[in-house]
Motif scaffolding. Structure first.
Motif, short mmCIF file in Angstrom:
data_model
loop_
_atom_site.label_atom_id
_atom_site.label_comp_id
_atom_site.label_asym_id
_atom_site.label_seq_id
_atom_site.Cartn_x
_atom_site.Cartn_y
_atom_site.Cartn_z
N GLY A 168 0.70 -1.22 0.10
CA GLY A 168 -0.06 -0.02 -0.14
C GLY A 168 0.77 1.30 -0.11
N ILE A 169 2.28 1.33 -0.02
CA ILE A 169 2.73 2.51 -0.06
C ILE A 169 3.09 2.90 -1.61
N PRO A 170 2.80 4.06 -1.89
CA PRO A 170 2.82 4.70 -3.13
C PRO A 170 4.28 4.59 -3.76
N ALA A 171 4.58 4.23 -4.87
CA ALA A 171 5.89 3.97 -5.52
C ALA A 171 6.71 5.50 -5.77
N LYS A 172 5.42 6.58 -5.95
CA LYS A 172 6.24 7.98 -6.02
C LYS A 172 6.95 8.46 -4.76
N GLN A 173 6.44 7.59 -3.40
CA GLN A 173 7.08 8.01 -2.38
C GLN A 173 8.36 6.94 -1.89
N ILE A 174 8.86 6.24 -2.72
CA ILE A 174 9.96 5.49 -2.70
C ILE A 174 11.09 5.91 -3.36
N ASP A 175 12.39 5.98 -2.97
CA ASP A 175 13.75 6.04 -3.76
C ASP A 175 14.64 4.85 -3.53
N THR A 176 15.06 4.16 -4.67
CA THR A 176 15.91 2.99 -4.39
C THR A 176 17.51 3.57 -4.92
N TYR A 177 18.27 2.74 -4.22
CA TYR A 177 19.84 3.13 -4.51
C TYR A 177 20.55 1.75 -4.11
N GLY A 178 21.84 1.85 -4.46
CA GLY A 178 22.49 0.49 -4.33
C GLY A 178 23.99 0.96 -4.07
N THR A 179 24.61 0.51 -3.06
CA THR A 179 25.93 0.72 -2.74
C THR A 179 26.68 -0.34 -2.43
N LEU A 180 27.94 -0.37 -2.81
CA LEU A 180 29.02 -1.48 -2.72
C LEU A 180 29.43 -1.42 -1.10
N ASN A 181 29.52 -2.58 -0.34
CA ASN A 181 29.57 -2.61 1.00
C ASN A 181 30.14 -3.90 1.42
N ASP A 182 31.56 -4.10 1.49
CA ASP A 182 32.52 -5.35 1.52
C ASP A 182 32.34 -5.67 2.96
N THR A 183 31.89 -4.75 3.90
CA THR A 183 31.73 -5.23 5.25
C THR A 183 30.84 -6.03 5.93
N ILE A 184 29.64 -6.16 5.25
CA ILE A 184 28.37 -7.11 5.48
C ILE A 184 29.01 -8.53 5.19
N GLN A 185 28.85 -9.49 6.16
CA GLN A 185 29.31 -10.87 6.09
C GLN A 185 28.08 -11.59 6.06
N PRO A 186 27.80 -12.80 5.57
CA PRO A 186 26.64 -13.64 5.57
C PRO A 186 27.24 -14.63 6.52
N ASP A 187 26.16 -15.65 6.94
CA ASP A 187 26.47 -16.71 7.88
C ASP A 187 26.92 -17.61 7.07
N ASP A 188 27.13 -18.96 7.68
CA ASP A 188 27.73 -20.06 6.88
C ASP A 188 26.89 -20.86 6.03
N LYS A 189 25.49 -20.23 6.18
CA LYS A 189 24.65 -20.88 4.86
C LYS A 189 24.45 -19.93 3.60
#
Length: 334
Positions: A168-189
């Motif tokens: 229910g949130i209007p798409a006009k009120q949403i902005d999207t971006y992408g950023t490189l971040n090598d500090t994030i770490q996944p779990d063992d799965k």
């Protein structure tokens, strides 16, 4: 003379006796020495070998202690946090939207806490149309980008945007971006927990908003003038996009979100076969591209497809090269 012989023989007989006696003693001593040597050899092989084995067994714990354990990397877990610096809206949850490495689809199920937070955000944004929510998705440099977007961070942000729109949130009120971040770490799965950040912005400057709107309309007109053209065979499992094509796809998606326009997909063919068959073939190509876009996070309700068949060639159909150019799918906006 006999007396002299007896005298001479007697010492000789004693000598022989002494020699024999010494020979027996020597043999006896050699036997003792040989017995000792053999005993030492047997002791070494029978007793010492078992002693050495015991020492080796006892030394194993020491060897184990010297082994350096593998480094344990703790998975990064970002909280679902949204706050308004110019308002009273604030949400902080331990849960978030999660993703698999090298994937851009949200892992299901989304927790009830996050879903309730999204519903609260919807109510807040609908009550404050001058505010927008920024979604920044993170990605790592060692991930593989299989999306139609320039990077996985933007693809993940777009997936969350679609989730918000469906709630229910209007798409006009949403902005999207992408950023490189090598500090994030996944779990063992291979699960990334909340590789995202959120921000609430207030747009209270009419002049800036007007300039931004004009820039957006100009960019969207550029898409109409120079649409995305893809060449592929029907039945392909994937469409390989260049960096420039991914960026154009991101621009198309942005125009669809902000201007409320439709994403248009047209299928084209060469002139081999009859016109009616080619019209159907062109539609199959358009539908394949649509399905591919939907799998890549484009909302199906924003896509329209059509077929031009063989009616709009862009090259000469008398050559193989020209026919290859005419077999195309064009993606643009209305």
């Amino acid at each position: 003379m006999d007396t002299l012989k007896r005298i001479a023989i007697k010492p000789l007989t004693n000598y022989q006796f002494n020699t024999n006696q010494m020979s027996k003693k020597t043999t006896y001593l050699l036997g003792i020495v040989l017995t000792i040597v053999i005993g030492m050899i047997l002791y070494y092989f029978l007793c010492c070998s078992s002693c050495c084995s015991e020492e080796k067994i006892e030394s194993k714990p020491d060897d184990t202690e010297r082994v350096v354990p593998p480094k344990v990397v703790n998975a990064t877990k970002n909280a679902f946090t949204i706050s308004d610096p110019k308002g009273d809206f604030n949400i902080t949850l331990n849960d978030n939207f999660n993703f698999k490495t090298s994937k851009f689809s949200i892992l299901e199920p989304v927790t009830s806490g996050v879903e309730n937070g999204v519903l609260k955000l919807k109510d807040y944004l609908l009550a404050n149309p001058s505010k927008t929510i920024d979604i920044t998705g993170f990605y790592k440099s060692d991930e593989t980008n299989t999306s139609v977007y320039p990077n996985l961070g933007l693809a993940r942000a777009n997936a969350v945007k679609n989730y918000l729109v469906l709630h229910g949130i209007p798409a006009k009120q949403i902005d999207t971006y992408g950023t490189l971040n090598d500090t994030i770490q996944p779990d063992d799965k291979g699960t990334l927990f909340g590789p995202l950040t959120f921000g609430l912005l207030t747009h209270d400057n009419a002049a800036e908003d007007g300039a931004a709107q004009q820039a957006l309309e100009k960019a969207c007109q550029a898409v109409r003038d120079n649409p995305l053209v893809l060449h592929f065979k029907s039945g392909q499992a994937a469409i390989s996009l260049t960096a420039a094509q991914r960026q154009k796809m991101a621009d198309i998606s942005h125009c669809v979100d902000k201007l409320g326009v439709k994403l248009l997909i047209e299928g084209h063919t060469d002139n081999d076969g009859d016109a009616a068959t080619n019209l159907v073939l062109g539609q199959k190509r358009a539908d394949f591209a649509k399905n591919y876009m939907v799998k890549n996070g484009i909302l199906e309700t924003t896509i329209e497809t059509s077929s031009k068949g063989q009616t709009e060639p862009i090259a000469d159909n008398t050559s193989a090269e020209g026919k290859a150019q005419n077999r195309r799918t064009v993606i643009t906006i209305n």
